[in-house]
Design a protein around this motif. Sequence first.
Motif, mmCIF file in Angstrom:
data_model
loop_
_atom_site.group_PDB
_atom_site.id
_atom_site.type_symbol
_atom_site.label_atom_id
_atom_site.label_comp_id
_atom_site.label_asym_id
_atom_site.label_seq_id
_atom_site.Cartn_x
_atom_site.Cartn_y
_atom_site.Cartn_z
ATOM 1 N N GLN A 1 0.800 -1.377 -0.041
ATOM 2 C CA GLN A 1 0.020 -0.176 0.026
ATOM 3 C C GLN A 1 0.912 1.294 0.153
ATOM 4 O O GLN A 1 0.465 2.283 -0.525
ATOM 5 C CB GLN A 1 -0.820 -0.167 1.417
ATOM 6 N N LEU A 2 1.916 1.416 0.822
ATOM 7 C CA LEU A 2 2.924 2.355 0.891
ATOM 8 C C LEU A 2 3.678 2.425 -0.392
ATOM 9 O O LEU A 2 4.486 3.663 -0.347
ATOM 10 C CB LEU A 2 3.442 2.573 2.164
ATOM 11 N N GLY A 3 3.993 1.443 -1.030
ATOM 12 C CA GLY A 3 4.674 1.386 -2.368
ATOM 13 C C GLY A 3 6.138 1.272 -1.819
ATOM 14 O O GLY A 3 7.181 1.865 -2.441
ATOM 15 N N ILE A 4 6.692 0.592 -0.799
ATOM 16 C CA ILE A 4 7.974 0.498 -0.366
ATOM 17 C C ILE A 4 8.043 -1.127 -0.167
ATOM 18 O O ILE A 4 7.257 -1.965 -0.053
ATOM 19 C CB ILE A 4 8.213 1.162 1.247
ATOM 20 N N GLU A 5 9.330 -1.327 0.113
ATOM 21 C CA GLU A 5 9.753 -2.932 0.372
ATOM 22 C C GLU A 5 9.406 -3.352 1.750
ATOM 23 O O GLU A 5 9.470 -2.176 2.620
ATOM 24 C CB GLU A 5 11.262 -3.080 0.012
ATOM 25 N N ARG A 6 9.245 -4.663 2.109
ATOM 26 C CA ARG A 6 9.057 -5.126 3.671
ATOM 27 C C ARG A 6 10.149 -4.771 4.460
ATOM 28 O O ARG A 6 9.821 -4.038 5.531
ATOM 29 C CB ARG A 6 8.606 -6.385 3.270
ATOM 30 N N THR A 7 11.492 -4.883 4.059
ATOM 31 C CA THR A 7 12.626 -4.538 4.813
ATOM 32 C C THR A 7 12.546 -2.909 4.938
ATOM 33 O O THR A 7 12.870 -2.758 6.283
ATOM 34 C CB THR A 7 13.925 -4.861 4.079
ATOM 35 N N THR A 8 12.056 -2.250 4.162
ATOM 36 C CA THR A 8 12.171 -0.710 4.320
ATOM 37 C C THR A 8 10.983 -0.272 5.638
ATOM 38 O O THR A 8 11.314 0.241 6.585
ATOM 39 C CB THR A 8 11.945 -0.003 3.096
ATOM 40 N N LEU A 9 9.887 -0.897 5.390
ATOM 41 C CA LEU A 9 9.014 -0.844 6.553
ATOM 42 C C LEU A 9 9.290 -1.302 7.770
ATOM 43 O O LEU A 9 9.215 -0.631 8.919
ATOM 44 C CB LEU A 9 7.469 -1.732 6.042
ATOM 45 N N ASP A 10 10.198 -2.483 7.660
ATOM 46 C CA ASP A 10 10.685 -2.863 9.072
ATOM 47 C C ASP A 10 11.462 -2.048 9.807
ATOM 48 O O ASP A 10 11.633 -1.691 11.118
ATOM 49 C CB ASP A 10 11.238 -4.257 9.042
ATOM 50 N N ARG A 11 12.280 -1.184 9.047
ATOM 51 C CA ARG A 11 13.314 -0.206 9.354
ATOM 52 C C ARG A 11 12.693 0.807 9.968
ATOM 53 O O ARG A 11 12.933 1.588 10.806
ATOM 54 C CB ARG A 11 14.349 0.243 8.323
ATOM 55 N N LYS A 12 11.667 1.410 9.158
ATOM 56 C CA LYS A 12 10.819 2.500 9.496
ATOM 57 C C LYS A 12 10.189 2.380 10.845
ATOM 58 O O LYS A 12 9.926 3.140 11.614
ATOM 59 C CB LYS A 12 9.863 2.780 8.489
ATOM 60 N N LEU A 13 9.645 0.882 11.048
ATOM 61 C CA LEU A 13 8.786 0.674 12.186
ATOM 62 C C LEU A 13 10.088 0.792 13.605
ATOM 63 O O LEU A 13 9.682 1.314 14.565
ATOM 64 C CB LEU A 13 8.325 -0.793 12.278
ATOM 65 N N LYS A 14 11.126 0.324 13.224
ATOM 66 C CA LYS A 14 12.350 0.462 14.307
ATOM 67 C C LYS A 14 12.608 1.727 14.672
ATOM 68 O O LYS A 14 12.756 2.267 15.752
ATOM 69 C CB LYS A 14 13.521 -0.428 13.965
ATOM 70 N N LYS A 15 12.650 2.609 13.705
ATOM 71 C CA LYS A 15 13.371 3.821 13.758
ATOM 72 C C LYS A 15 12.220 4.711 14.540
ATOM 73 O O LYS A 15 12.584 5.600 15.265
ATOM 74 C CB LYS A 15 13.080 4.569 12.245
ATOM 75 N N TYR A 16 10.681 4.558 14.261
ATOM 76 C CA TYR A 16 9.769 5.463 14.910
ATOM 77 C C TYR A 16 9.307 4.744 16.390
ATOM 78 O O TYR A 16 8.487 5.298 16.912
ATOM 79 C CB TYR A 16 8.599 5.690 13.941
#
Length: 686
Positions: free
Chosen positions: A665-680
């Motif tokens: 939905q966000l148009g990003i890779e799954r690994t990118t999503l995991d990194r952003k979850l950790k970041k925020y």
Amino acid sequence: MERTGADQPNLPVDVTNYLVIRRGSARRSVIPLTQGEILTIGRANSNRVVIPDAKCSRQHCEVFYSGGRWSVRDLGSRNGVQVDGVRIDGEVILEHGNMLTIGACEAEFTHTAPEGSIVVGGSVDMGQGATFDIIERKSGTRYDKPQVTDTSTRTKPGLNELYQLARSMAEASQTTILAERALEGLFAGTSASLGAVLLVTGDEEQPEADDLEYIATMSRQTDEKPAVSRYLSEIVLEDHEALLARDLSENESLALRDSLSLMSAESAICAPIRRKNRILGLIHLYTMKEGRSLEPDDLEFTLAVADQFGIALENVKRRETLQQGLSKAEQVADDLRQQLEVETELVGNSSQMDELRSKVGRIAPTDATVLIRGESGVGKEIVARAVHFNSNRREQAFVCVNCAALSESLLESELFGHEKGSFTGAAGQKIGKFEQADKGTLFLDEVGEMSSEVQSKFLRVLEGHPYERVGGSKPIQVNVRVVTATNRNLESAVKAGDFRQDLYFRLQVLELFVPPLRKHPDDIPVIARHFLQKTAARCRVKCKGFTHEAIEVLREYHWPGNVRELKNVIERSAILSDNEQLTAEDIRLHNLDRPTPLADHQLFAGLDQKADQSSSTQQESVPADAAEGWTEAINQEVSLEELENQYITATLNRLGWNKSATARQLGIERTTLDRKLKKYGIKRSS
């Protein structure tokens, strides 16, 4: 046509024979030929007849008596032997009156000695009393191409091997390469099965064994690093002489002293690497019980190589110092060239920019650590450069590292350097950014992205402790001013355990906040004109200014990408425009809107269309209440980081925390999503 001995007549055996030698205007020498004697002729002093001629080989030819006849044999000379003007092949029987041509000399074979001549006994040097002309010039020698030898019939190393090895070492560009080439040459010229080169690490006039550091090792049987004898090292360091030791395995008292018993060494050579009466290091060679023992000739050859090594090492270190100085000078010159640009890029007449410039002016002269905070694209690196170029370190290097662009292992190597072989791909030693910035400034952007392990090592350096390169053991001390920057909320990262609290306090000695562009909109026209001038000069466009309408478009836009986005918009608009004044139609803004953090039901109200619908279809079908929510967000001050946090959280909640669907939905890779979850620090509520 070459002459052979197949068609030569027989000579009487009862005739006394002579060789009459002439060389230009030199006095004639008559040499009696005695049966059973071999008369050697060549350039080397070991010959019976010495001819100092560039066209004459060291061992050129020989005249000998065999089978009742006198013959001449070419010894593989470069320019050959001529008999009566014909170059011979192999052995040729001589007859009375034959004239031999050897280089610039002529030798007549005769049965009678010429009248008035002096018959010479012993050796003859045809260079005595002679004058010389330059008859040939060469840029290389026959030694330039290595000779292929049969290892089964290996001879003792000589001048040719030493010459080839000296040339190879002289071409080395690094100390490790020099040491490896020296060991390769020694292994080819001796029976050594283990070897090592150790160099003195400091500047001690009388170094000790503890001052030695391994530079290169080599083994015929194993890839393991050989251990060398500390006892032999101490002897050579004290006496300044090379030594050869044998029967080491039987010397019980010596074997108990150090590592020789572990190696089962049978013989050893330890030679000092000397230069100008100083010992720069040692060369160790060893043979095992099953191998041939090292010989005195091996000792002499090793010492000769060590002396050549000392000369080459001095040249390599001089080149390395010059290269480091040149690189640093180029970096400083480049930074100085950019200084005017740095100062002019801090443009703006607003109170916010005046306050920022004032703080930079107060902070820069100090050596305190500076933390620069602000959203992405506000120009934190520009502020860091301004701090550096207004400090006392302005003539030294300014080194930048983006911590978010590198993985944990690469970031550690980038900051602290690494040694050869410390990890896969480490083909050589690398100087880290801390060493490059010594006496200057190191700028670390996105410092909040550091891993915990790198944070720990980074903190020790900030506190003044020495550090080691990756895979190294030598402590390195630097004098660096550290300036960091981040767009993250470090306080939240500390609470979440992602950032060390002690490092946070160490970085926040002095703090600069760079305001987002929307906070000082009055500076937008000034900054835009500055970027347009730079673009016009660099890209040769004809745009020189803005219309009033274009300026209003720029002022009304919310600039989520801040100054970086403004710079890109101006450059793109100027290149694509055909007008001398950029109009409102020329301003090409990004197709991004600035929503505000809303509740999930507001953010996704009416957005239940299929995921594969085009963006244009979705925009047309957004209900009025949702559109009003997005429009209202334009007037609110919210950072991109806050927006991204809210948007990702809302998307996850709407999709039932299905991360794969959320990433699509966000148009990003799954690994990118995991990194952003950790970041925020986004976690699913229970």
